[in-house]
Motif scaffolding. Structure first.
Motif, PDB file in Angstrom:
ATOM      1  N   VAL A 156      29.130 -45.735  58.702  1.00 61.12           N
ATOM      2  CA  VAL A 156      28.829 -44.940  57.501  1.00 61.12           C
ATOM      3  C   VAL A 156      28.889 -45.846  56.271  1.00 61.12           C
ATOM      4  CG1 VAL A 156      29.542 -43.001  56.053  1.00 61.12           C
ATOM      5  CG2 VAL A 156      29.734 -42.818  58.542  1.00 61.12           C
ATOM      6  N   ALA A 157      29.935 -46.670  56.200  1.00 60.20           N
ATOM      7  CA  ALA A 157      30.064 -47.586  55.047  1.00 60.20           C
ATOM      8  C   ALA A 157      28.853 -48.521  54.986  1.00 60.20           C
ATOM      9  CB  ALA A 157      31.369 -48.377  55.155  1.00 60.20           C
ATOM     10  N   ASN A 158      28.421 -49.029  56.135  1.00 61.84           N
ATOM     11  CA  ASN A 158      27.258 -49.930  56.156  1.00 61.84           C
ATOM     12  C   ASN A 158      25.985 -49.221  55.705  1.00 61.84           C
ATOM     13  OD1 ASN A 158      28.755 -52.105  56.905  1.00 61.84           O
ATOM     14  ND2 ASN A 158      28.382 -51.843  59.101  1.00 61.84           N
ATOM     15  N   GLN A 159      25.845 -47.959  56.114  1.00 63.12           N
ATOM     16  CA  GLN A 159      24.652 -47.202  55.665  1.00 63.12           C
ATOM     17  C   GLN A 159      24.660 -47.039  54.152  1.00 63.12           C
ATOM     18  OE1 GLN A 159      23.096 -43.636  57.075  1.00 63.12           O
ATOM     19  NE2 GLN A 159      23.001 -44.244  59.227  1.00 63.12           N
ATOM     20  N   ILE A 160      25.825 -46.764  53.607  1.00 56.76           N
ATOM     21  CA  ILE A 160      25.918 -46.595  52.147  1.00 56.76           C
ATOM     22  C   ILE A 160      25.547 -47.910  51.460  1.00 56.76           C
ATOM     23  CG2 ILE A 160      27.521 -46.172  50.217  1.00 56.76           C
ATOM     24  CD1 ILE A 160      28.974 -44.159  52.066  1.00 56.76           C
ATOM     25  N   ILE A 161      26.036 -49.008  52.005  1.00 57.42           N
ATOM     26  CA  ILE A 161      25.733 -50.324  51.402  1.00 57.42           C
ATOM     27  C   ILE A 161      24.216 -50.578  51.473  1.00 57.42           C
ATOM     28  CG2 ILE A 161      26.075 -52.826  51.629  1.00 57.42           C
ATOM     29  CD1 ILE A 161      28.991 -52.129  52.501  1.00 57.42           C
ATOM     30  N   SER A 162      23.590 -50.229  52.602  1.00 58.65           N
ATOM     31  CA  SER A 162      22.135 -50.422  52.713  1.00 58.65           C
ATOM     32  C   SER A 162      21.406 -49.587  51.672  1.00 58.65           C
ATOM     33  CB  SER A 162      21.611 -49.992  54.085  1.00 58.65           C
ATOM     34  OG  SER A 162      22.284 -50.665  55.077  1.00 58.65           O
ATOM     35  N   VAL A 163      21.832 -48.341  51.496  1.00 57.87           N
ATOM     36  CA  VAL A 163      21.185 -47.478  50.498  1.00 57.87           C
ATOM     37  C   VAL A 163      21.337 -48.099  49.105  1.00 57.87           C
ATOM     38  CG1 VAL A 163      21.343 -45.230  49.338  1.00 57.87           C
ATOM     39  CG2 VAL A 163      21.497 -45.347  51.829  1.00 57.87           C
ATOM     40  N   LEU A 164      22.529 -48.581  48.806  1.00 54.34           N
ATOM     41  CA  LEU A 164      22.762 -49.166  47.470  1.00 54.34           C
ATOM     42  C   LEU A 164      21.892 -50.397  47.260  1.00 54.34           C
ATOM     43  CD1 LEU A 164      26.644 -48.830  47.347  1.00 54.34           C
ATOM     44  CD2 LEU A 164      25.018 -47.594  45.900  1.00 54.34           C
ATOM     45  N   GLN A 165      21.758 -51.188  48.317  1.00 49.62           N
ATOM     46  CA  GLN A 165      20.934 -52.414  48.194  1.00 49.62           C
ATOM     47  C   GLN A 165      19.461 -52.082  47.987  1.00 49.62           C
ATOM     48  OE1 GLN A 165      22.210 -54.389  51.742  1.00 49.62           O
ATOM     49  NE2 GLN A 165      23.845 -55.519  50.718  1.00 49.62           N
ATOM     50  N   ALA A 166      19.040 -50.970  48.582  1.00 47.28           N
ATOM     51  CA  ALA A 166      17.621 -50.586  48.487  1.00 47.28           C
ATOM     52  C   ALA A 166      17.282 -49.959  47.134  1.00 47.28           C
ATOM     53  CB  ALA A 166      17.287 -49.614  49.610  1.00 47.28           C
ATOM     54  N   HIS A 167      18.306 -49.608  46.335  1.00 45.08           N
ATOM     55  CA  HIS A 167      18.020 -48.915  45.063  1.00 45.08           C
ATOM     56  C   HIS A 167      18.301 -49.794  43.847  1.00 45.08           C
ATOM     57  CE1 HIS A 167      17.710 -45.441  47.633  1.00 45.08           C
ATOM     58  NE2 HIS A 167      17.072 -44.872  46.650  1.00 45.08           N
TER      59      HIS A 167
END
Ligand code: S3P
Length: 167
Positions: A156-167
Motif C-alpha cells: 500500500v505504501a509503495n502504491q501511494i509513493i507511485s501515485v505521488l511520483q506520477a502527479h
C-alpha cells in the motif's frame, strides 16, 4: 517544503501502519490523530467515549486535525470517524494528497472486530452500517483511493509513493 499526506479510511484500513512506513520511506514525520488525542487529553480512547462521550471525542479530533495540519512534511493518519465532523470534511476537501485506504467491510472486520480499544467496533452489523454510511464521504474528500484488500502495508505504501511520483 513537502506537502502533508493524509491517510483516511475506516477502522482497520491500515492507516497507522501504512503511515509509518510511508513516513520512513519518504523521510517525512509521522503523526497519528488518535495518538495526539490520547497524549493531549491524558485519556485512552475508550475512556473518552465512556466518560466524556463521542461528541467531545469528535471535538478533540477536529482540534487535532487543525493542530497537526499546521506543520509540513508530515504523514498524518486520521481516525476512521474523521469524516463525521463537517468542518473536517471541508478541510480535507481543500487539501491535496488525501488518500482513502479502502477494504471490504468483511476484511476490515477480520482485522479489527471486537477490538477493546475501538468503542465503535463492537458488533459486525453496526460496524458494516457505519462503513457503508462513511464510504461515500471518504470518497468525496479524498484525491486518491487505494484498494487494500489483498495488499500488504508495504505494498500500500509503495502504491501511494507511485501515485505521488506520477502527479
Ligand atoms: C473511530 C476510529 C478510531 C478512533 C475511535 C473512533 C471511528 O480510529 O478514532 O475509536 O469513529 O471510526 P481508527 O480508525 O484508527 O481505528
Amino acid at each position: 517544503m513537502a506537502k502533508n499526506i493524509y491517510l483516511i479510511g475506516f477502522m482497520g484500513s491500515g492507516k497507522s501502519t501504512v503511515g509509518k512506513l510511508l513516513a520512513q520511506n519518504l523521510s517525512m514525520d509521522f503523526y497519528d490523530i488518535d495518538e495526539f488525542i490520547v497524549e493531549n487529553t491524558k485519556m485512552t480512547i475508550p475512556e473518552i467515549f465512556k466518560k466524556a462521550g463521542e461528541k467531545w471525542f469528535r471535538e478533540q479530533e477536529a482540534f487535532a486535525l487543525d493542530c497537526l495540519s499546521s506543520g509540513d512534511n508530515r504523514v498524518i493518519a486520521t481516525g476512521g470517524g474523521i469524516v463525521e465532523t463537517p468542518s473536517n470534511t471541508e478541510k480535507l476537501k481543500g487539501l491535496d494528497n488525501v488518500f482513502f485506504l479502502n477494504a471490504s467491510s468483511d476484511r476490515l472486520w477480520q482485522r479489527v472486530g471486537k477490538d477493546a480499544n475501538r468503542p465503535l467496533s463492537k458488533n459486525i452489523s453496526d460496524f458494516v452500517k457505519l462503513y457503508q454510511k462513511r464510504k461515500p464521504l471518504y470518497k468525496e474528500v479524498s484525491n486518491f483511493t487505494i484498494e487494500t484488500d489483498i495488499l500488504s502495508p508495504e505494498e500500500v505504501a509503495n502504491q501511494i509513493i507511485s501515485v505521488l511520483q506520477a502527479h
